[in-house]
Design an enzyme around this catalytic site. Structure first.
Site, PDB file in Angstrom:
ATOM      1  N   HIS A  27       0.815  -1.222   0.000  1.00  0.00           N
ATOM      2  CA  HIS A  27       0.000   0.000   0.000  1.00  0.00           C
ATOM      3  C   HIS A  27       0.851   1.276   0.000  1.00  0.00           C
ATOM      4  O   HIS A  27       0.341   2.365   0.203  1.00  0.00           O
ATOM      5  CB  HIS A  27      -1.053   0.000   1.121  1.00  0.00           C
ATOM      6  CG  HIS A  27      -0.543  -0.261   2.503  1.00  0.00           C
ATOM      7  ND1 HIS A  27      -1.173  -1.117   3.395  1.00  0.00           N
ATOM      8  CD2 HIS A  27       0.528   0.216   3.155  1.00  0.00           C
ATOM      9  CE1 HIS A  27      -0.502  -1.141   4.529  1.00  0.00           C
ATOM     10  NE2 HIS A  27       0.526  -0.330   4.414  1.00  0.00           N
TER      11      HIS A  27
ATOM     12  N   SER B  27      -8.369  -0.635  12.943  1.00  0.00           N
ATOM     13  CA  SER B  27      -7.431  -0.469  14.044  1.00  0.00           C
ATOM     14  C   SER B  27      -7.551  -1.673  14.980  1.00  0.00           C
ATOM     15  O   SER B  27      -8.498  -2.453  14.886  1.00  0.00           O
ATOM     16  CB  SER B  27      -7.759   0.808  14.803  1.00  0.00           C
ATOM     17  OG  SER B  27      -9.055   0.697  15.326  1.00  0.00           O
TER      18      SER B  27
ATOM     19  N   HIS C 152      -6.210   1.899   2.381  1.00  0.00           N
ATOM     20  CA  HIS C 152      -5.299   0.909   2.986  1.00  0.00           C
ATOM     21  C   HIS C 152      -5.609   0.684   4.456  1.00  0.00           C
ATOM     22  O   HIS C 152      -4.906  -0.033   5.136  1.00  0.00           O
ATOM     23  CB  HIS C 152      -3.852   1.341   2.821  1.00  0.00           C
ATOM     24  CG  HIS C 152      -3.355   2.323   3.844  1.00  0.00           C
ATOM     25  ND1 HIS C 152      -4.031   3.476   4.167  1.00  0.00           N
ATOM     26  CD2 HIS C 152      -2.242   2.309   4.610  1.00  0.00           C
ATOM     27  CE1 HIS C 152      -3.346   4.117   5.091  1.00  0.00           C
ATOM     28  NE2 HIS C 152      -2.260   3.443   5.379  1.00  0.00           N
TER      29      HIS C 152
END
Length: 403
Positions: free
Chosen positions: A276, A310, A332
């Site tokens: 990414h 996350s 990403h």
DNA sequence: ATGTCC
């Protein structure tokens, strides 16, 4: 149409897939600076995890024709994600996941373990590392012939190591409770050295005109020049190193799990392995162009990609829809809403414990910068890019090793 | 992000 257009003065259009997610003004300013460069091809594309970055905007796709900007890729060359699905299900995992986390931490050198053996390099690399390095060596020799100082980096001893910061290894469960292994890392010390060297070279080559650029991170190499060719060669090699770095780690994580989990299992070693942070030649609108994705993933029609949330939130395996207006790209990740420094100031260890209740991971003061609240809402980010990718699997983390 | 230096 699910994108908005930001028009820069005297620049190319900026098409933003950011429906319902905030875009900071400083990120908009940075995007408009980049869009002014004359060699931008057609327009720029912006993903919903967009935020201000060093060198160039995270979550942006920068197509160029006739020039390349080394600071746009940055120093974490080839940074990306790898995911493999195993034949294990949740019930095959032990009740206490600490021993699994510990086995992974032992199997893969990484940056943050207290009292760890070193700063994340191998002291004694195994045969997988040797085999993988053998494949990288011819390309490295060609580069160091011209740039001998790169020989001094930790190239070989960093292959199959995680690094630091937001690099991580996770075990996740999908909607059928199947166990996945996911990991996030890049080209480590050697890629960093390559990135930094060519960023400095571009600025030195342009020193007569650099004051005319919106900022010095937009220094570029022109196609046909020696440094352009050398950079394309070196950045491509670093991207290959990053991909292989992730493959070695995946092999070693699988081996570590086999020591802890007695039930035999298989894993599809290369399910998905995507950069990414990278640049490569691609064909768009019938023309060959260089596409720099900074915090963005290729999403050609049918191509699989990985979008991690996350720690403590969901992650996604996605399939590209081949949206040509976005140069076939997607986000990403979730994208930060505050800096690491701000997060450490704002949140406590208690907040971190509460937010990662269902994840076996470190929960001390040194990892508060990765707290889920420092990131955008991943569901809003996925909704904003619904015409770029479709969701194939939704994963939730159960073990996380932070770099 | 990494390596090095403060």
């Amino acid at each position: 149409m699910t994108y908005q257009v930001l028009q820069s003065e005297k620049g190319k259009a900026i098409k933003m897939w950011t429906d319902g997610v905030p875009v900071e003004l400083d990120a908009q300013k940075q995007l408009m600076d980049t869009a002014k460069m004359p060699f931008i091809f057609k327009h720029m594309a912006v993903m919903p995890d967009v935020h201000l970055g060093k060198g160039s905007t995270i979550g942006s796709v920068i197509p160029t024709k006739g020039a390349i900007i080394p600071a746009a890729v940055g120093v974490d060359i080839g940074c990306g994600m790898m995911a493999a699905c195993t034949t294990l299900t949740a019930s095959d995992l032990p009740d206490h996941l600490y021993q699994i986390r510990s086995a992974i931490e032992t199997a893969v050198p990484h940056g943050r373990t207290p009292g760890g053996r070193d700063k994340g390099a191998w002291s004694d690399p195994g045969s997988e590392v040797d085999a993988m390095w053998a494949a990288l060596l011819p390309g490295f020799k060609a580069i160091t012939q011209k740039y001998p100082h790169l020989e001094k980096t930790n190239h070989y001893k960093h292959l199959g190591t995680l690094g630091t910061g937001n690099h991580f290894i996770e075990l996740c469960l999908d909607e059928q409770n199947r166990v996945w292994i996911m990991l996030h890392s890049g080209s480590r010390g050697v890629g960093n050295a390559i990135g930094n060297h060519f960023i400095e070279l571009a600025q030195a080559d342009m020193r007569q005109h650099i004051a005319n650029l919106p900022n010095r991170d937009l220094a570029y190499f022109e196609e046909g020049s020696q440094h352009y060719n050398d950079y394309v060669e070196a950045v491509g090699w670093a991207q290959d190193y990053a991909r292989r770095n992730r493959m070695v780690m995946m092999q070693n994580v699988i081996a570590a799990l086999k020591q802890v989990i007695k039930k035999p299992f298989d894993a599809t070693v290369e399910a998905v392995n995507c950069h990414h942070n990278y640049v490569q030649k691609e064909t768009h609108f019938g023309q060959e162009v260089l596409v720099t994705r900074k915090g963005a993933v290729s999403a050609q029609k049918g191509q699989l990609g990985i979008i991690p949330g996350s720690m403590g939130a969901k992650s996604f395996i996605v399939r590209g829809l081949g949206n040509e207006e976005a140069f076939c790209s997607c986000s990403h990740g979730a994208g930060r809403v505050m800096s690491r420094t701000q997060a450490k100031k704002k949140f406590t260890v208690e907040d971190q414990i509460a937010a990662t209740k269902h994840v076996e991971c470190r929960k001390d003061a040194d990892v508060i910068d990765e707290i889920p609240m420092a990131y955008k809402d991943i569901d809003a980010v996925m909704h904003a890019q619904r015409d770029l990718v479709e969701i194939v699997h939704t994963l939730r983390q159960v073990v996380c090793v932070k770099g």
